[in-house]
Design a protein around this motif. Sequence first.
Motif, PDB file in Angstrom:
ATOM      1  N   ASP A 152       9.807  13.678  46.924  1.00 38.52           N
ATOM      2  CA  ASP A 152       9.608  15.023  47.459  1.00 38.52           C
ATOM      3  C   ASP A 152      11.000  15.559  47.816  1.00 38.52           C
ATOM      4  O   ASP A 152      11.751  14.892  48.527  1.00 38.52           O
ATOM      5  N   VAL A 153      11.321  16.741  47.336  1.00 40.55           N
ATOM      6  CA  VAL A 153      12.627  17.350  47.613  1.00 40.55           C
ATOM      7  C   VAL A 153      12.386  18.713  48.250  1.00 40.55           C
ATOM      8  O   VAL A 153      11.755  19.581  47.638  1.00 40.55           O
ATOM      9  N   PHE A 154      12.881  18.911  49.490  1.00 37.17           N
ATOM     10  CA  PHE A 154      12.554  20.120  50.229  1.00 37.17           C
ATOM     11  C   PHE A 154      13.758  20.716  50.950  1.00 37.17           C
ATOM     12  O   PHE A 154      14.689  20.009  51.326  1.00 37.17           O
ATOM     13  N   VAL A 155      13.687  22.018  51.138  1.00 37.64           N
ATOM     14  CA  VAL A 155      14.553  22.757  52.052  1.00 37.64           C
ATOM     15  C   VAL A 155      13.656  23.289  53.164  1.00 37.64           C
ATOM     16  O   VAL A 155      12.558  23.791  52.897  1.00 37.64           O
ATOM     17  N   ALA A 156      14.068  23.141  54.411  1.00 33.34           N
ATOM     18  CA  ALA A 156      13.261  23.591  55.548  1.00 33.34           C
ATOM     19  C   ALA A 156      14.106  24.446  56.474  1.00 33.34           C
ATOM     20  O   ALA A 156      15.333  24.311  56.528  1.00 33.34           O
ATOM     21  N   GLY A 157      13.436  25.332  57.208  1.00 32.91           N
ATOM     22  CA  GLY A 157      14.138  26.199  58.142  1.00 32.91           C
ATOM     23  C   GLY A 157      13.319  26.440  59.393  1.00 32.91           C
ATOM     24  O   GLY A 157      12.083  26.368  59.364  1.00 32.91           O
ATOM     25  N   LYS A 158      14.002  26.709  60.496  1.00 29.32           N
ATOM     26  CA  LYS A 158      13.316  26.996  61.757  1.00 29.32           C
ATOM     27  C   LYS A 158      14.107  28.047  62.513  1.00 29.32           C
ATOM     28  O   LYS A 158      15.306  27.890  62.754  1.00 29.32           O
ATOM     29  N   LEU A 159      13.424  29.123  62.878  1.00 29.10           N
ATOM     30  CA  LEU A 159      14.043  30.222  63.611  1.00 29.10           C
ATOM     31  C   LEU A 159      13.109  30.647  64.730  1.00 29.10           C
ATOM     32  O   LEU A 159      12.060  31.266  64.479  1.00 29.10           O
TER      33      LEU A 159
END
Length: 287
Positions: A152-159
């Motif tokens: 599994d290859v992911f980019v994640a973000g949190k704002l």
Amino acid sequence: MKKISLTLLAGILCLAASAQEPVSEALPFMQMDFNPSSIAMGSTRIPSAAILPLSGTKLAAGVAYESYMPELSGTQYVSGGAAGTYGKFGASIGFTRGTGDEITGERFTPSEILVNAGLSYAVTPMIAAGVNVKYAKEQLLSNYSNNAVAADVFVAGKLDTFDFAAGVSSLGGQVESESTGKFNLPSAVTLGCGYLYDLNDEICLSARLRGDYYFSGNPAAGLGIEGWYKGMFAVRAGYHYGGESVIPNFASAGLGARIGEFTFDAAYIFASEALMNSFSICAGVRF
């Protein structure tokens, strides 16, 4: 980082577009959800290592039990895992074993094993990327088994109160069988997001949305809601649309509790001919 993220997503979409539709997909349990807090919300949480450095969790561990398709296959799953962060890095490990009903007359019990390990890095205080490598094996008959390695290859973000994850899940090669030919893994482009809203000092609400587009050409989606009271008790509900994908349609509901560092979660599946009466429970600790 924005350029890197766009390049990654473009590559993932190209892979999906160029993939040939298989006759069938092997090792479908690679896409199963073993987290009752997620199952109760329509399986909308993305189990990606990428979000770890942004989660604020120093260390977490838990064990879970799931009764899956009790009316059909009667498969029982036992899972365990741990995750933690150190500075900008995050790491996770997990193990799941499933056993089905004994095959009449053969004295053989089908089994499934899934082992995974993930690593992630926070590129900025709001963006992280991660890779989760997993090994899966299923023993369907005493003389027939399948196994594969995927990622599994992911980019994640949190704002603030919004988070997202985008990537590809269960990406890997074909499973080969001398007797039945070649089968693709249930690889999919996966997108998900969540929003948190404090209604007042005692009640916190959240909603999650997830979409999957399998390389086989089958779409899937889920929507879930959650409400916490005083940060101690949670009520959850959700719906998962599986269509022709490896996970059937279902509606779900569940409960959660936090007592100090300890967490307890339960989920129940209904409104599904295949998954009716499936349930999952989990106990964990989080620091």
